[in-house]
Write a protein that holds these residues in place. Sequence first.
Motif, mmCIF file in Angstrom:
data_model
loop_
_atom_site.group_PDB
_atom_site.id
_atom_site.type_symbol
_atom_site.label_atom_id
_atom_site.label_comp_id
_atom_site.label_asym_id
_atom_site.label_seq_id
_atom_site.Cartn_x
_atom_site.Cartn_y
_atom_site.Cartn_z
ATOM 1 N N ARG A 35 0.829 -1.206 0.000
ATOM 2 C CA ARG A 35 0.000 0.000 0.000
ATOM 3 C C ARG A 35 0.865 1.258 0.000
ATOM 4 N NH1 ARG A 35 -3.623 -1.224 5.160
ATOM 5 N NH2 ARG A 35 -1.683 -2.303 5.674
ATOM 6 N N GLY A 36 0.565 2.157 -0.938
ATOM 7 C CA GLY A 36 1.272 3.431 -0.980
ATOM 8 C C GLY A 36 2.712 3.353 -1.435
ATOM 9 N N ALA A 37 3.141 2.197 -1.916
ATOM 10 C CA ALA A 37 4.532 2.040 -2.348
ATOM 11 C C ALA A 37 4.836 2.937 -3.545
ATOM 12 C CB ALA A 37 4.814 0.584 -2.694
ATOM 13 N N ASN A 38 6.054 3.453 -3.591
ATOM 14 C CA ASN A 38 6.497 4.267 -4.724
ATOM 15 C C ASN A 38 7.290 3.380 -5.675
ATOM 16 O OD1 ASN A 38 7.429 6.112 -6.552
ATOM 17 N ND2 ASN A 38 8.280 7.533 -5.055
ATOM 18 N N LEU A 39 6.638 2.998 -6.770
ATOM 19 C CA LEU A 39 7.252 2.121 -7.765
ATOM 20 C C LEU A 39 7.284 2.802 -9.135
ATOM 21 C CD1 LEU A 39 5.489 -1.095 -6.505
ATOM 22 C CD2 LEU A 39 7.970 -0.870 -6.702
ATOM 23 N N GLN A 40 7.370 4.109 -9.108
ATOM 24 C CA GLN A 40 7.406 4.863 -10.359
ATOM 25 C C GLN A 40 8.597 4.427 -11.204
ATOM 26 O OE1 GLN A 40 6.606 9.083 -10.031
ATOM 27 N NE2 GLN A 40 8.134 9.557 -11.594
ATOM 28 N N LEU A 88 -1.971 -3.116 -3.502
ATOM 29 C CA LEU A 88 -1.264 -2.001 -4.127
ATOM 30 C C LEU A 88 -2.123 -0.737 -4.092
ATOM 31 C CD1 LEU A 88 0.131 -4.120 -7.044
ATOM 32 C CD2 LEU A 88 1.584 -2.714 -5.594
ATOM 33 N N ASN A 89 -2.994 -0.659 -3.108
ATOM 34 C CA ASN A 89 -3.853 0.513 -2.984
ATOM 35 C C ASN A 89 -3.012 1.783 -2.889
ATOM 36 O OD1 ASN A 89 -6.006 -1.228 -2.935
ATOM 37 N ND2 ASN A 89 -6.386 -1.055 -0.738
ATOM 38 N N GLU A 90 -3.352 2.773 -3.701
ATOM 39 C CA GLU A 90 -2.686 4.075 -3.720
ATOM 40 C C GLU A 90 -1.199 3.993 -4.067
ATOM 41 O OE1 GLU A 90 -4.880 7.205 -1.031
ATOM 42 O OE2 GLU A 90 -4.190 5.566 0.242
ATOM 43 N N ALA A 91 -0.772 2.894 -4.629
ATOM 44 C CA ALA A 91 0.638 2.769 -5.020
ATOM 45 C C ALA A 91 0.926 3.666 -6.221
ATOM 46 C CB ALA A 91 0.972 1.320 -5.349
ATOM 47 N N ASN A 92 2.155 4.156 -6.294
ATOM 48 C CA ASN A 92 2.597 4.965 -7.422
ATOM 49 C C ASN A 92 3.287 4.047 -8.425
ATOM 50 O OD1 ASN A 92 3.724 6.709 -9.268
ATOM 51 N ND2 ASN A 92 4.740 8.017 -7.771
ATOM 52 N N LEU A 93 2.575 3.748 -9.512
ATOM 53 C CA LEU A 93 3.106 2.877 -10.565
ATOM 54 C C LEU A 93 3.174 3.640 -11.893
ATOM 55 C CD1 LEU A 93 1.026 -0.175 -9.416
ATOM 56 C CD2 LEU A 93 3.508 -0.272 -9.686
ATOM 57 N N VAL A 94 3.360 4.935 -11.798
ATOM 58 C CA VAL A 94 3.446 5.774 -12.995
ATOM 59 C C VAL A 94 4.609 5.303 -13.868
ATOM 60 C CG1 VAL A 94 3.894 8.113 -13.844
ATOM 61 C CG2 VAL A 94 2.408 7.766 -11.858
#
Length: 233
Positions: free
Chosen positions: A54-59, A73-79
């Motif tokens: 949750r909330g992980a930064n995986l940009q 992966l709720n609110e995760a950054n997968l940009v």
Amino acid sequence: MKAGLLVATATMVFLGWATQAKAENPAHLFQLIGTKQCQGCDLSGAQLAGFDLRGANLQDANLSGANLRGANLNEANLVRANLEGAKLPDASLIAAKLHGANITGANLTRANLMMARMVIANLEGANLSGANLVGADLESATLLGANLHNTQQSVAAPGIVMLDGVPLATEVMGVNLRDADLTDANLTRANLNWSDLTGAKLDNADVTHAQLQGSNLPAGFELEATQVGQVGQ
């Protein structure tokens, strides 16, 4: 003594997680598990089934072929993340950021993509069968040959979205597929009520039994006679 025991126990638990979550780059894997900050990391083929991210930064991270079955992966950054061929069945991606992500050929069956942001994402050949797309933003996304059979729009109550037990102050209805490319896509029995498909490409798409009540359809798009009586049923 007790403090040392607690540290040792925590270390063993952490190492246990890392052992289960194998990846091509172990250092990046440890970084993800320890900090949830892993921009640009190489996590290709990682075994992360059921993990709480949750909330992980995986940009910009490489998660191609990763196993994320049932992961949070709720609110995760997968940009702009690379999720090509990733396994995400039953995963939860509520309000996840997937702008420009490469999700080609990924398995998203029964995934919860409620309010997920997938603007200009590439989902060519992805399997979204049974996925929850309520409030999802797929504007200008590529879904060539994607499988959206029996996609759902479900919330605990109309206009209320729960995120980890906390209600979000937002109204949710429909899917944003404005200008999306759905050429050759399977939309059979998909629930797309109240969705925006303005400008979407639906060449050779199968919309048999699709639910399109209250939806904005592309200009000139007409349902075939065999489909007219089935929309909304």
